[in-house]
Design a protein around this motif. Structure first.
Motif, PDB file in Angstrom:
ATOM      1  N   VAL A   1     -32.763  11.014  27.096  1.00 19.06           N
ATOM      2  CA  VAL A   1     -33.376  12.265  27.541  1.00 19.06           C
ATOM      3  C   VAL A   1     -33.562  12.211  29.052  1.00 19.06           C
ATOM      4  O   VAL A   1     -34.144  11.244  29.576  1.00 19.06           O
ATOM      5  CB  VAL A   1     -34.730  12.498  26.844  1.00 19.06           C
ATOM      6  N   THR A   2     -33.077  13.237  29.735  1.00 16.86           N
ATOM      7  CA  THR A   2     -33.128  13.284  31.199  1.00 16.86           C
ATOM      8  C   THR A   2     -33.965  14.468  31.652  1.00 16.86           C
ATOM      9  O   THR A   2     -33.794  15.587  31.163  1.00 16.86           O
ATOM     10  CB  THR A   2     -31.712  13.414  31.786  1.00 16.86           C
ATOM     11  N   HIS A   3     -34.870  14.204  32.580  1.00 20.55           N
ATOM     12  CA  HIS A   3     -35.670  15.255  33.207  1.00 20.55           C
ATOM     13  C   HIS A   3     -34.917  15.800  34.403  1.00 20.55           C
ATOM     14  O   HIS A   3     -34.139  15.094  35.053  1.00 20.55           O
ATOM     15  CB  HIS A   3     -37.020  14.677  33.646  1.00 20.55           C
ATOM     16  N   ARG A   4     -35.163  17.057  34.709  1.00 21.27           N
ATOM     17  CA  ARG A   4     -34.520  17.682  35.869  1.00 21.27           C
ATOM     18  C   ARG A   4     -34.788  16.896  37.157  1.00 21.27           C
ATOM     19  O   ARG A   4     -33.967  16.884  38.076  1.00 21.27           O
ATOM     20  CB  ARG A   4     -35.007  19.126  36.021  1.00 21.27           C
ATOM     21  N   ASP A   5     -35.944  16.207  37.247  1.00 25.42           N
ATOM     22  CA  ASP A   5     -36.283  15.461  38.460  1.00 25.42           C
ATOM     23  C   ASP A   5     -35.641  14.075  38.515  1.00 25.42           C
ATOM     24  O   ASP A   5     -35.867  13.319  39.456  1.00 25.42           O
ATOM     25  CB  ASP A   5     -37.809  15.342  38.610  1.00 25.42           C
TER      26      ASP A   5
ATOM     27  N   ALA B   1     -35.277  13.097  19.631  1.00 24.96           N
ATOM     28  CA  ALA B   1     -35.438  12.375  20.898  1.00 24.96           C
ATOM     29  C   ALA B   1     -36.165  13.234  21.926  1.00 24.96           C
ATOM     30  O   ALA B   1     -37.085  12.769  22.612  1.00 24.96           O
ATOM     31  CB  ALA B   1     -34.063  11.962  21.427  1.00 24.96           C
ATOM     32  N   GLU B   2     -35.774  14.490  22.052  1.00 26.99           N
ATOM     33  CA  GLU B   2     -36.442  15.361  23.018  1.00 26.99           C
ATOM     34  C   GLU B   2     -37.927  15.527  22.696  1.00 26.99           C
ATOM     35  O   GLU B   2     -38.779  15.432  23.578  1.00 26.99           O
ATOM     36  CB  GLU B   2     -35.784  16.738  23.065  1.00 26.99           C
ATOM     37  N   LEU B   3     -38.224  15.768  21.421  1.00 31.20           N
ATOM     38  CA  LEU B   3     -39.623  15.994  21.057  1.00 31.20           C
ATOM     39  C   LEU B   3     -40.455  14.737  21.251  1.00 31.20           C
ATOM     40  O   LEU B   3     -41.643  14.835  21.594  1.00 31.20           O
ATOM     41  CB  LEU B   3     -39.722  16.478  19.611  1.00 31.20           C
ATOM     42  N   ALA B   4     -39.851  13.574  21.060  1.00 38.10           N
ATOM     43  CA  ALA B   4     -40.584  12.329  21.297  1.00 38.10           C
ATOM     44  C   ALA B   4     -40.974  12.213  22.764  1.00 38.10           C
ATOM     45  O   ALA B   4     -42.102  11.797  23.096  1.00 38.10           O
ATOM     46  CB  ALA B   4     -39.742  11.133  20.868  1.00 38.10           C
ATOM     47  N   VAL B   5     -40.060  12.576  23.659  1.00 36.02           N
ATOM     48  CA  VAL B   5     -40.367  12.524  25.095  1.00 36.02           C
ATOM     49  C   VAL B   5     -41.398  13.586  25.448  1.00 36.02           C
ATOM     50  O   VAL B   5     -42.287  13.350  26.282  1.00 36.02           O
ATOM     51  CB  VAL B   5     -39.077  12.697  25.918  1.00 36.02           C
TER      52      VAL B   5
ATOM     53  N   VAL C   1     -44.586  13.659  28.069  1.00 34.69           N
ATOM     54  CA  VAL C   1     -44.375  14.336  29.348  1.00 34.69           C
ATOM     55  C   VAL C   1     -44.550  15.836  29.168  1.00 34.69           C
ATOM     56  O   VAL C   1     -43.979  16.440  28.256  1.00 34.69           O
ATOM     57  CB  VAL C   1     -42.949  14.054  29.878  1.00 34.69           C
ATOM     58  N   ASP C   2     -45.333  16.469  30.023  1.00 32.20           N
ATOM     59  CA  ASP C   2     -45.410  17.925  30.067  1.00 32.20           C
ATOM     60  C   ASP C   2     -44.270  18.434  30.942  1.00 32.20           C
ATOM     61  O   ASP C   2     -44.268  18.215  32.151  1.00 32.20           O
ATOM     62  CB  ASP C   2     -46.754  18.384  30.635  1.00 32.20           C
ATOM     63  N   ALA C   3     -43.304  19.079  30.340  1.00 25.03           N
ATOM     64  CA  ALA C   3     -42.138  19.549  31.078  1.00 25.03           C
ATOM     65  C   ALA C   3     -41.834  20.984  30.681  1.00 25.03           C
ATOM     66  O   ALA C   3     -41.918  21.340  29.503  1.00 25.03           O
ATOM     67  CB  ALA C   3     -40.930  18.665  30.779  1.00 25.03           C
TER      68      ALA C   3
END
Length: 292
Positions: A248-252, A225-229, A233-235
């Motif tokens: 999957v949650t982004h810090r923002d 799941a993380e790699l798909a996101v 997204v460049d994170a």
């Protein structure tokens, strides 16, 4: 008779097996410098003796950490005057790495391994550059030695003392296999140049996506799941967290739901010389943005 090169476990895996979701699930790392002979398993008693190996195995299991051997690239087996120990935690909320030295392997018994599960405990000197572990555990599988050692040697020329050969990382069939600490991002099938680029990206706080198997703190579905996101997204390395395997949650505050599917692949050996067994692979089949 199959050709001895094309029939290796890594060659057979490379034909159809996805890399995503194949990193060994490890959150806490304890890496002991041990340049002498390694057994098939680091805690089988070959290197450390049965009593010490059993005690460390029990303590590591209780603490939820993984003990690995590391050594400088090359074939020296001389015991160092002081042994390096690397402690690392890979969860993005508390990712850290520390380095200390001990005189003898049994000095590990003086460390509270449970501290590795939390935030940096200050047991050693903080390590700010990414540490590179390249599997070269020939006693475990020939692919790791044949394919891993040249990569480790080349990386050591470029990056120096942050590069180590290491014991079994999980997944010989993805050799050459390397792990970056403290993040635990695990790679497979990289060329030397790609390995260099992965380390350079990590030094910038970025995640190199080619050959990425997953972040070790997650289980296989969460890794996928993380790699798909990350394909969308460049994170920075520690900006994505996975919840309930597929959220999957982004810090923002941004969030994504990833649809996953398990697929069965034809049988293949997990290690050279092993009997072929079916392999189950987790793949991402869809991603949708969720409300923050």
């Amino acid at each position: 008779m199959p050709d001895t090169i094309t029939a290796t476990c890594s060659a057979l895996s490379a034909t159809d097996e996805p890399l995503a979701g194949t990193a060994a699930q490890v959150t806490g790392w304890v890496c002991l410098e041990f340049p002498g002979a390694w057994g098939r398993d680091v805690l089988d008693g070959t290197a450390l003796g049965l009593d010490l190996a059993r005690e460390l195995d029990a303590r590591a299991d209780a603490a939820g950490v993984r003990i690995m051997f590391i050594r400088r690239p090359g074939r020296s087996t001389a015991a160092p005057d002081r042994r390096t120990v690397l402690l690392a935690q890979s969860h993005p909320a508390r990712s850290w790495c520390e380095r200390l030295e001990i005189a003898y392997p049994e000095d590990l018994l003086d460390l509270d391994l449970g501290l590795v599960a939390g935030r940096a405990p200050g047991l050693g000197t903080p390590v700010t550059d990414p540490v590179v572990l390249v599997c070269a555990h020939g006693k475990r599988d020939q692919c790791c030695a044949v394919l891993g050692r040249p990569v480790a040697a080349a990386l050591a020329e470029e990056f120096g003392d942050v590069v180590w050969e290491c014991s079994h990382t999980g997944g010989h069939r993805f050799a050459p296999s390397q792990i970056l600490l403290p993040t635990g991002y695990t790679y497979g099938r990289l060329t030397v140049q790609q390995s260099v680029e992965a380390v350079r990206a990590a030094a910038r706080g970025e995640v190199y996506r080619t050959g990425l198997r997953g972040r070790s703190c997650w289980d296989a579905p969460a890794q996928v799941a993380e790699l798909a996101v990350r394909e969308l997204v460049d994170a920075p390395a520690n900006d994505l967290t996975v919840h309930a395997n597929s959220i999957v949650t982004h810090r923002d505050g941004r969030r994504w739901g990833v649809e996953l599917q398990e697929r069965e692949l034809p049988p293949r050996p997990a290690s050279c010389g092993a009997a072929p067994k079916p392999v189950r692979s987790v793949v991402a089949t869809g991603i949708r943005a969720l409300a923050p």
